[in-house]
Design an enzyme around this catalytic site. Structure first.
Site, PDB file in Angstrom:
ATOM      1  N   HIS A  54     -23.588 -94.275  -8.656  1.00 22.91           N
ATOM      2  CA  HIS A  54     -24.746 -94.700  -7.871  1.00 22.91           C
ATOM      3  C   HIS A  54     -25.085 -96.165  -8.136  1.00 22.91           C
ATOM      4  O   HIS A  54     -25.398 -96.917  -7.208  1.00 22.91           O
ATOM      5  CB  HIS A  54     -25.946 -93.814  -8.196  1.00 22.91           C
ATOM      6  CG  HIS A  54     -25.928 -92.484  -7.541  1.00 22.91           C
ATOM      7  ND1 HIS A  54     -25.020 -91.495  -7.880  1.00 22.91           N
ATOM      8  CD2 HIS A  54     -26.712 -91.949  -6.559  1.00 22.91           C
ATOM      9  CE1 HIS A  54     -25.239 -90.416  -7.141  1.00 22.91           C
ATOM     10  NE2 HIS A  54     -26.254 -90.671  -6.327  1.00 22.91           N
ATOM     11  N   HIS A 102     -27.533 -90.189 -16.462  1.00 21.87           N
ATOM     12  CA  HIS A 102     -26.618 -91.112 -17.111  1.00 21.87           C
ATOM     13  C   HIS A 102     -27.274 -91.717 -18.344  1.00 21.87           C
ATOM     14  O   HIS A 102     -28.502 -91.670 -18.506  1.00 21.87           O
ATOM     15  CB  HIS A 102     -26.221 -92.247 -16.161  1.00 21.87           C
ATOM     16  CG  HIS A 102     -25.297 -91.828 -15.061  1.00 21.87           C
ATOM     17  ND1 HIS A 102     -23.944 -91.692 -15.245  1.00 21.87           N
ATOM     18  CD2 HIS A 102     -25.544 -91.524 -13.769  1.00 21.87           C
ATOM     19  CE1 HIS A 102     -23.390 -91.306 -14.096  1.00 21.87           C
ATOM     20  NE2 HIS A 102     -24.344 -91.204 -13.196  1.00 21.87           N
TER      21      HIS A 102
END
Length: 269
Positions: free
Chosen positions: A172, A214
């Protein structure tokens, strides 16, 4: 000295007291503590112990990984509904989905096939190629590094379909940075639009940390990776005329080979 009977009675009393204290906790509280493993004690119990006999590089690496884990835990305030900022989790997930590869690829291909102006088709063609390049490079690095994703809430419907096994780097973040540079260079011509594009890229990258998808280093490397990817796309920019020439050359070569094959068949007969 106390008698064995008194010691047994005291042990029974302590056990009964512990059972009573555990039963006094509301069931919802127990479920809440177990439904958000990212914040539970020992959820990320990794061994970062160091020894002076280890090389300085190994000591530094373990220290940086410990800082990365600690900072990622602090930023994961939307990991689940019971998190400190769990109330805005649906909004953060919406921002996260805006940076997913599926809507970007579908939109770019649809705009390319819809048939607008030549400049618009050329723009969407290069955007599609850039998205494919980003997808392949991120997948290759993730397969090579094989860093596991943080512990997170796996009860989300969308997360069950889009969950990835490895987290380094953040796709992303790389995609948002690359698309932001793409639009800043090709589309955004006003200051307000530039601010909007940059803000979107920052929010998409930040959403991966807030949702505990993440680690901080995953997002940081993804930002750097996306920034460099657009430089490659800009250097290898495909113009519409060159694409038409390439297609025409390939088509002419195919027709020549077909004609030669027919001529050989007739000559043999």
């Amino acid at each position: 000295m106390s008698s064995p009977g008194s010691r047994r009675n005291s042990c029974r009393g302590a056990a009964a007291g512990s059972r009573a204290s555990s039963e006094s906790v509301p069931p919802g509280r127990r479920r809440a503590s177990s439904s958000c493993p990212y914040f539970s004690p020992g959820a990320q119990a990794e061994d970062f112990s160091v020894s002076l006999s280890q090389p300085m590089f190994a000591i530094t690496l373990r220290f940086l990984l410990a800082v990365d884990l600690w900072l990622s835990k602090k930023l994961g305030v939307c990991a689940c509904e019971e998190s400190p900022w769990g109330g805005i989790r649906p909004l953060v997930r919406l921002v996260e989905f805006s940076g997913h590869v599926v809507p970007w690829l579908v939109g770019a291909v649809y705009t390319l096939l819809r048939g607008g102006s030549v400049a618009e088709q050329e723009l969407m063609l290069n955007l599609t190629l850039a998205l494919i390049l980003d997808l392949l490079l991120v997948r290759a690095v993730k397969t090579l590094v094989r860093r596991r994703t943080p512990v997170q809430n796996r009860s989300d419907i969308l997360s069950a379909f889009f969950m990835e096994r490895y987290s380094f780097p953040s796709g992303h973040a790389s995609r948002a940075t690359m698309c932001a540079r793409f639009f800043l260079a090709q589309v955004a011509d006003t200051a307000s639009m530039r601010v909007l594009v940059v803000s979107w890229a920052v929010l998409v990258s930040l959403s991966r940390l807030l949702l505990a998808r993440h680690y901080v280093t995953d997002v940081g490397f993804g930002l750097a990776m996306g920034y460099c990817q657009y430089s490659v796309v800009e250097r290898l920019w495909v113009t519409w005329d060159s694409l038409q020439d390439l297609v025409f050359i390939r088509l002419r070569e195919s027709l020549d080979r077909a004609y030669e094959g027919l001529w050989m068949i007739e000559w043999k007969q």
